[in-house]
Motif scaffolding. Structure first.
Motif, PDB file in Angstrom:
ATOM      1  N   ALA A 249       0.831  -1.202   0.000  1.00 54.65           N
ATOM      2  CA  ALA A 249       0.000   0.000   0.000  1.00 54.65           C
ATOM      3  C   ALA A 249       0.865   1.251   0.000  1.00 54.65           C
ATOM      4  O   ALA A 249       0.558   2.230  -0.692  1.00 54.65           O
ATOM      5  N   TYR A 250       1.970   1.217   0.757  1.00 53.28           N
ATOM      6  CA  TYR A 250       2.831   2.396   0.807  1.00 53.28           C
ATOM      7  C   TYR A 250       3.573   2.581  -0.516  1.00 53.28           C
ATOM      8  O   TYR A 250       3.708   3.699  -1.012  1.00 53.28           O
ATOM      9  N   ILE A 251       4.062   1.456  -1.079  1.00 55.63           N
ATOM     10  CA  ILE A 251       4.757   1.535  -2.362  1.00 55.63           C
ATOM     11  C   ILE A 251       3.810   2.066  -3.432  1.00 55.63           C
ATOM     12  O   ILE A 251       4.189   2.889  -4.263  1.00 55.63           O
ATOM     13  N   ALA A 252       2.561   1.610  -3.382  1.00 50.84           N
ATOM     14  CA  ALA A 252       1.580   2.051  -4.380  1.00 50.84           C
ATOM     15  C   ALA A 252       1.446   3.566  -4.353  1.00 50.84           C
ATOM     16  O   ALA A 252       1.400   4.205  -5.411  1.00 50.84           O
ATOM     17  N   GLU A 253       1.420   4.146  -3.163  1.00 49.80           N
ATOM     18  CA  GLU A 253       1.257   5.593  -3.081  1.00 49.80           C
ATOM     19  C   GLU A 253       2.473   6.330  -3.621  1.00 49.80           C
ATOM     20  O   GLU A 253       2.356   7.379  -4.251  1.00 49.80           O
ATOM     21  N   ILE A 254       3.671   5.745  -3.389  1.00 46.67           N
ATOM     22  CA  ILE A 254       4.878   6.384  -3.909  1.00 46.67           C
ATOM     23  C   ILE A 254       4.879   6.324  -5.434  1.00 46.67           C
ATOM     24  O   ILE A 254       5.163   7.310  -6.121  1.00 46.67           O
ATOM     25  N   ILE A 255       4.536   5.144  -5.963  1.00 43.73           N
ATOM     26  CA  ILE A 255       4.548   4.991  -7.419  1.00 43.73           C
ATOM     27  C   ILE A 255       3.482   5.882  -8.046  1.00 43.73           C
ATOM     28  O   ILE A 255       3.688   6.460  -9.109  1.00 43.73           O
ATOM     29  N   ARG A 256       2.352   6.035  -7.367  1.00 44.52           N
ATOM     30  CA  ARG A 256       1.322   6.927  -7.886  1.00 44.52           C
ATOM     31  C   ARG A 256       1.879   8.343  -8.036  1.00 44.52           C
ATOM     32  O   ARG A 256       1.587   9.031  -9.019  1.00 44.52           O
TER      33      ARG A 256
END
Lengths: 428, 396
Positions: A306-313
C-alpha cells in the motif's frame, strides 16, 4: 564617524575590512558572529564536552571488556562490553544451531552483496535479475539447508513470464520470439491446469545441501534482512498493480484499489501483524498450517504494498499527459504502454523515495517481535534475559542501535546521492 | 467545418471484443469476480474453522465481564467491568499519548528544524546529528531503551528521589505528585479556563485588526496568557479557594494517593516524541528552504530581527509546504503509539490483544481495531485538510 571623516580629510585611505579568511575568520563568522551567538556556542560547547567526557569515561575508561559474568562485570563502574562479547553470536544469529552459524553468516553476506551490487547503476538491466536469482537461491539454501522447487512453480513462472512477454512484445518482436512466448504461456497454463486437476503428480526438484533448519530457529540479522528485503521485493509488483489500478479509468477497479490502499495505510502495522498471526490460520482450509515466519512476511508485504503504491502513484502523476497520449497514438496496447513508456519514467522518479521506504521497513520489521519472531531487535532483547548477565540493557541497546544506524544511515546517504545523480539530466 | 467532417464520418462497426467500453466492463467483472471469489473462499474457510473450533461469532462478548487488570486508566475501570469498557480505556489511552505526543513533537521538531538552519555552526551540527541518530534507529529500540532507563535507573519506591519537600516522588513506579481533591468548584475553574482561552483569542483578533488599521501594536500574546491564567484563578478565589490536596504517601510497597505518571507512559511519550521530532525537523527545514531567498533578505532589509523574520515572514509561508507532510507525521504518531504494547502501556492494541486471547474472537476484535484507527486517522486527515485550506494562499 568622526574618525572616518578625519582620515578622509587627512587623505588617508580607509583601512581594509578585517580579513575574514582562515580558521579565525571561520570561527568568528560561524560561532561568534554576535553576543547571542557567542553565548549559544559557549553553552552548547560546554554541554557537548560534558556529555563527551561522561560517555568516554563510561564507554572506554571505566568499561569492562572481559568478564566471566554479570556481577564481575559490574565492578568496573562503566560499560560492560564483555556482555556483547559473550552474546554477540546469539544477537546476530538467534537460535540457529550454534555450530552451523557460518550458514546465516554467509547468507547475510550473500544478501548484502546482492543489495550492494543492486546499488550500482551499471547493473540496472538484465544483470539485476541474475544477481537476485543467484543471491536469493544462495541465501535460502544456506538458511533452510534444503530447498524444494515444485513443478507447479515452474509452470506458474512459465505462464506469467510467457504471458507478459506475449503482451509486451506483440507487434514489436519477430514472429519467432512471439511464438516462443506463446508456447511458454500455453505449456505453463496447460501444465498448471493438469497439476491442479491432479493428472501430474506433485513432482519437484529437491536440493539437499545441508541439514534442514526450520524458520522457528532463525533469528537475528538474517531475519531482519530477509523480512525487509523480500517483504519489499514481493510488495513491489503488487504495489505497482495497486498504483496502476488507482489511476485506472475503470470505476470498480479504482474503487477496490483506493479502498484497499486507504484501509491498509489507516491502520498500524502491529494490527496487521496480529491479524496475520491469528487470522491467516483461520482463512486457510481447515488443517493446513502456515509457518509463523511466512505469516509475518505476508503482513509486511500487504503493508508495504500500500505504501509503495502511493509512492509509485506520485511518480505516475509526475508524468505529463502527453506521454500517455503519445503511447496511445502509436497504437501500443495497455501492457506495452505501461511497461515501455510509463513505468520506466515513473519508476526513475520514485527510486529515492523507494529507498527511504526501504529504510522505514528495515526499521519497522522490528515490530515482528510482538508476534514472537526473533528478529535482530528481539534477539538483542532476549540477550538481556540471561540472569547471569542482568542489568546492562544500555550496552546491548547501544550495540543494536549502532548496527541499525550503520545500515539506515548508509542507505539514506545512497538515496541522497541517487537523487542528485538521477536529476543530472533535468537540472540546468 | 471540421466538426461537420467528423460528424459525417461513416459509423465504422467495431467488433465487440475491440470496443474499449465493453472490454473495460469485461475486465472489471473479471477482477471483481476474482476478488469476490477470493473473499468468498476466505470467508467460507473461516466459517468452517470457527465452527470446528467452536468459537462464537458476533459482538456479544463486549457486554461480558473482562476480568483483566489495566495498570493505567483515565476513567474508572476494574476487572469486573465489561470488555467494551476495557477497549474504551485502551482507546482513551491511545488518544492521550497521541494528542500529547503530537503537540510535543510539533514544538520540538520545529525548534530542531529551525536550529539546523541556524547561522551558528555548532547548533546546526548538533541538530543535524540529532536528526540522523534518531531517525536511523528503530522507534521500538528507543522505546525499549527509555523504558529500561526509567524502570532500572531510577530507585525503588522506598528509596524514591524526594523533591519539593517530600511532595513529589520519583521512582521506578513513576512520578508521583499531589493533586487537589475533587471539588465542585473545579468544574467552574475549567469553565473559567475555557473563558480565558476564548477571551485571549478575541483579544488577539482585536489586536490584529487594530494593528492592520492603525499600525499600533499590542502585546496580545502576553495579555492572552495572562487572561488564561488569571480568569481561572479568580474563579478559584470566588469559589472559596478550596486547597485540600491528596498527597502521595508510601504505603507498603508503593505510593498511595496523589497523581502518578506511569513509567510506561513516560517511556512511550519520550520515545515517540524524540523519534518523530527528527522527521518533523526535516519537514520544517525543507519547508523553509523551499522559500525564495529574497523572503529572508527582504525581511532583514525592513529591519526585522532573525526571530521576527522567522515568526512573521518565513514560517507562515513555509507552513503551506509543511502542513501536508505533517498530516502524515501526525497519523504516524497515532499509529506508532500502538508500539506501546511492547513496553506494557495499556493502549487500544494491548486491550484488544488480551481480549482476543481470552475470547478467541479474533475477527471481531480486529474489526474494532481497524475501525478505531481508521476513525482517528480520518478525523486527523479531515482536520489537517481544513487547516491546510485556512493557510492556503488566498489569491485575489
Amino acid at each position: 564617524m568622526a574618525d572616518i571623516a578625519e582620515r578622509e580629510r587627512a587623505g588617508k585611505a580607509r583601512a581594509a575590512p578585517t580579513v575574514e579568511g582562515g580558521a579565525l575568520g571561520w570561527l568568528r563568522r560561524n560561532l561568534f558572529s554576535s553576543w547571542g551567538n557567542a553565548l549559544t556556542t559557549v553553552v552548547l560547547l560546554g554541554f557537548v564536552v560534558w556529555i563527551g567526557i561522561w560517555f568516554v569515561d563510561w564507554a572506554i575508561v571505566h568499561a569492562t571488556f572481559e568478564a566471566a559474568n554479570g556481577p564481575e562485570c559490574g565492578k568496573g563502574q562503566g560499560a560492560c562490553w564483555a556482555l556483547i562479547g559473550e552474546k554477540y553470536r546469539y544477537i546476530f544469529f538467534g537460535s540457529f544451531p550454534y555450530e552451523q552459524h557460518w550458514r546465516p553468516l554467509f547468507a547475510c553476506i550473500a544478501m548484502l552483496a546482492m543489495l550492494l551490487l543492486s546499488c550500482d547503476r551499471r547493473m540496472w538491466n538484465w544483470r539485476l535479475l541474475v544477481i537476485w536469482t543467484v543471491g536469493s537461491f544462495v541465501t535460502f539454501l544456506l538458511m533452510f539447508g534444503e530447498l524444494r522447487f515444485p513443478l507447479t512453480l515452474f509452470f506458474l513462472v512459465g505462464l506469467v513470464a510467457g504471458g507478459i512477454g506475449w503482451g509486451m512484445r506483440a507487434g514489436i518482436a519477430s514472429p519467432r520470439e512471439i511464438a516462443i512466448h506463446k508456447a511458454l504461456t500455453i505449456v505453463g497454463g496447460i501444465g498448471l491446469a493438469l497439476r491442479i486437476v491432479g493428472v501430474i503428480p506433485a513432482w519437484g526438484l529437491e536440493i539437499n545441501a545441508f541439514s534442514y533448519v526450520e524458520t522457528g530457529l532463525w533469528g537475528g540479522l538474517p531475519v531482519t534482512l530477509i523480512l525487509a528485503t523480500y517483504g519489499l521485493v514481493f510488495a513491489f509488483p503488487y504495489g505497482i498493480l495497486l498504483a496502476l489500478g488507482r489511476r485506472s479509468n475503470l470505476p470498480l477497479v479504482k474503487g477496490l484499489c483506493v479502498g484497499f490502499i486507504e484501509l491498509i495505510r489507516g491502520v498500524p502495522l502491529i494490527s496487521l501483524l496480529i491479524m496475520a498471526s491469528v487470522m491467516l490460520p483461520l482463512f486457510l482450509p481447515t488443517g493446513s498450517n502456515i509457518d509463523k515466519f511466512l505469516r509475518a512476511l505476508v503482513a509486511v508485504i500487504l503493508f508495504a504494498g500500500a505504501y509503495i503504491a502511493e509512492i509509485i502513484r506520485g511518480g505516475l502523476q509526475s508524468l505529463p499527459r502527453g506521454q500517455f497520449e503519445a503511447a496511445d497514438a502509436m497504437g501500443l496496447n495497455y501492457l506495452q504502454k505501461t511497461s515501455l513508456i510509463i513505468l520506466p519514467q515513473a519508476l526513475r522518479v520514485v527510486i529515492p523515495p523507494l529507498i527511504n521506504t526501504f529504510i522505514g521497513f528495515f526499521k519497522d520489521t522490528s515490530l515482528v517481535l510482538i508476534i514472537g519472531i526473533f528478529d535482530f531487535l528481539n534477539t538483542a532483547n532476549q540477550a538481556l534475559v540471561d540472569p547471569n548477565w542482568a542489568g546492562f540493557p544500555g550496552e546491548v541497546y547501544i550495540f543494536a542501535a549502532a548496527i541499525y544506524f550503520v545500515f539506515c544511515y548508509s542507505m539514506s546517504r545512497y538515496s541522497k546521492y541517487l537523487e542528485v545523480e538521477l536529476n543530472k539530466g533535468t537540472r540546468r | 467545418m471540421a466538426v461537420d467532417t467528423i460528424g459525417s464520418l461513416p459509423q465504422t462497426r467495431v467488433a465487440p471484443w475491440n470496443n474499449p467500453v465493453i472490454r473495460g466492463w469485461v475486465f472489471q467483472i473479471v477482477v471483481v469476480g476474482l476478488v469476490g471469489g477470493l473473499a468468498w473462499y476466505l470467508v467460507s474457510n473461516t466459517m468452517a474453522n470457527l465452527e470446528k473450533a467452536k468459537i462464537a461469532t458476533g459482538f456479544d462478548f463486549l457486554g461480558r465481564e473482562a476480568g483483566f487488570e489495566i495498570g493505567d486508566t483515565m476513567i474508572e475501570y476494574s476487572p469486573a467491568s465489561t470488555y467494551a469498557r476495557a477497549i474504551w480505556v485502551g482507546i482513551l489511552n491511545t488518544l492521550r499519548v497521541a494528542v500529547i505526543g503530537i503537540i510535543l513533537t510539533t514544538i520540538l521538531g520545529t525548534l530542531i528544524g529551525i536550529g539546523r538552519l541556524s547561522p551558528n555552526w555548532l547548533l546546526a551540527k548538533i541538530c543535524e546529528w540529532y536528526v540522523e541518530i534518531f531517525r536511523n534507529v528503530p522507534l521500538l529500540l528507543w522505546l525499549f531503551l527509555f523504558y529500561k532507563l526509567v524502570s532500572e535507573a531510577f530507585p525503588g519506591p522506598r528509596q524514591a528521589i524526594r523533591m519539593l519537600g517530600d511532595s513529589v516522588f520519583l521512582s521506578n513506579r513513576g512520578l508521583y505528585f499531589p493533586i487537589p481533591v475533587a471539588d465542585p468548584v473545579h468544574k467552574w475553574i475549567g469553565a473559567g479556563f475555557l473563558l480565558g482561552i476564548v477571551g485571549a483569542w478575541a483579544l488577539h483578533r482585536w489586536a490584529k485588526a487594530r494593528q492592520a488599521a492603525t499600525g499600533q501594536q499590542f502585546p496580545s500574546i502576553l495579555a492572552g496568557l495572562g487572561l488564561i491564567i488569571v480568569v481561572p484563578f479568580l474563579v478559584w478565589l470566588i469559589g472559596g479557594a478550596p486547597a485540600k490536596m491528596s498527597w502521595p504517601e508510601l504505603k507498603g510497597f508503593n505510593f498511595q494517593g496523589g497523581l502518578v505518571i506511569q513509567p510506561e507512559f513516560t517511556a512511550l511519550l519520550v520515545g515517540l516524541t524524540l523519534y518523530t521530532a527528527a522527521f518533523v525537523a526535516e519537514i520544517v527545514r525543507s519547508g523553509i528552504l523551499a522559500l525564495h531567498k529574497g523572503q529572508s533578505e527582504a525581511a532583514a532589509a525592513i529591519g526585522l530581527s532573525r526571530g521576527q523574520a522567522m515568526r512573521l515572514v518565513l514560517l507562515p509561508q513555509a507552513l503551506r509546504v509543511i502542513v501536508p507532510p505533517m498530516t502524515s507525521v501526525f497519523l504516524n504518531i497515532t499509529k506508532n503509539s500502538s508500539l506501546a504494547i511492547a513496553i506494557g502501556y495499556p493502549d487500544l492494541v494491548a486491550s484488544i490483544n488480551v481480549t482476543i486471547n481470552q475470547t478467541g474472537q479474533a475477527i471481531e476484535n480486529i474489526l474494532i481495531i481497524m475501525a478505531a484507527y481508521l476513525t482517528v486517522s480520518l478525523s486527523i486527515s479531515a482536520f489537517m485538510n481544513w487547516y491546510n485550506k485556512q493557510i492556503a494562499m488566498k489569491e485575489r
